[in-house]
Design an enzyme around this catalytic site. Structure first.
Site, PDB file in Angstrom:
ATOM      1  N   LYS A 189      23.837 -68.340  58.595  1.00  0.00           N
ATOM      2  CA  LYS A 189      23.096 -67.551  59.582  1.00  0.00           C
ATOM      3  C   LYS A 189      23.505 -66.072  59.596  1.00  0.00           C
ATOM      4  CE  LYS A 189      22.304 -71.457  62.708  1.00  0.00           C
ATOM      5  NZ  LYS A 189      22.519 -71.930  64.085  1.00  0.00           N
ATOM      6  N   TYR A 212      12.110 -73.751  63.692  1.00  0.00           N
ATOM      7  CA  TYR A 212      12.677 -74.175  64.977  1.00  0.00           C
ATOM      8  C   TYR A 212      11.617 -74.657  65.963  1.00  0.00           C
ATOM      9  CZ  TYR A 212      17.169 -72.394  63.437  1.00  0.00           C
ATOM     10  OH  TYR A 212      18.348 -72.194  62.742  1.00  0.00           O
ATOM     11  N   ASN A 235      26.643 -69.432  65.581  1.00  0.00           N
ATOM     12  CA  ASN A 235      27.566 -70.450  65.089  1.00  0.00           C
ATOM     13  C   ASN A 235      27.610 -70.565  63.568  1.00  0.00           C
ATOM     14  OD1 ASN A 235      25.237 -71.883  64.502  1.00  0.00           O
ATOM     15  ND2 ASN A 235      25.424 -73.249  66.255  1.00  0.00           N
ATOM     16  N   HIS A 251      23.604 -73.644  59.821  1.00  0.00           N
ATOM     17  CA  HIS A 251      22.712 -74.734  60.224  1.00  0.00           C
ATOM     18  C   HIS A 251      22.809 -75.790  59.138  1.00  0.00           C
ATOM     19  CE1 HIS A 251      19.071 -77.055  61.053  1.00  0.00           C
ATOM     20  NE2 HIS A 251      18.879 -77.004  59.752  1.00  0.00           N
ATOM     21  N   GLU A 309      12.903 -79.575  55.679  1.00  0.00           N
ATOM     22  CA  GLU A 309      13.482 -78.234  55.717  1.00  0.00           C
ATOM     23  C   GLU A 309      13.597 -77.628  54.314  1.00  0.00           C
ATOM     24  OE1 GLU A 309      16.057 -78.934  59.807  1.00  0.00           O
ATOM     25  OE2 GLU A 309      17.123 -78.927  57.902  1.00  0.00           O
TER      26      GLU A 309
END
Length: 140
Positions: free
Chosen positions: A11, A51, A114, A117, A128
């Site tokens: 990310k 998302y 964080n 993913h 995905e």
């Protein structure tokens, strides 16, 4: 155990801090092979599609904004029980609850930032992966 593929994103909080290599080293040390990888600037449409499961949640807009704020690294990982292995290496979503040595314990800034993913199931991994890679880009 079965060899499977899973999807991973490094990310913006991690790419901004030049942690791509460090994250990948942890993945590879855990026995996962990177069989496809590219650095992209995720578009709003891509982030909203990716998302969509969270579209009704209050944090959706903030999540989309974050994921489009800087480049990300999307990748396909392969290995024995790759989905579970990747989730173990990532650690808990909340870095304060993540096990020592996990990516999120070492690199995450917060629950929202964080660092990574990872797909939560083999079925979702397939979906995905297809959003970001064509078959000939996966060269494991």
């Amino acid at each position: 155990m079965a060899v499977q593929r899973t999807f991973s994103i490094i990310k913006p909080d991690a790419t901004n801090r030049n942690l791509t290599g460090a994250v990948n080293a942890k993945l590879e040390a855990a026995g996962l092979r990177i069989v496809a990888q590219k650095r992209i600037q995720m578009t709003q449409a891509q982030a909203e599609t990716f998302y969509a499961v969270h579209s009704e949640r209050p944090f959706f807009g903030e999540l989309v904004e974050f994921m489009t704020s800087a480049p990300v690294v999307v990748q396909v990982l392969e290995g024995e029980n790759a989905v579970l292995k990747n989730r173990e290496v990532m650690g808990a979503t909340n870095p304060s609850e993540a096990a020592e040595g996990t990516i999120r314990k070492e690199f995450a800034l917060s629950i929202g930032e964080n660092s990574v993913h990872g797909s939560d199931s083999e079925e979702n991994a397939t979906i995905e992966i297809a959003q970001f890679f064509s078959g000939n880009e996966i060269v494991g």
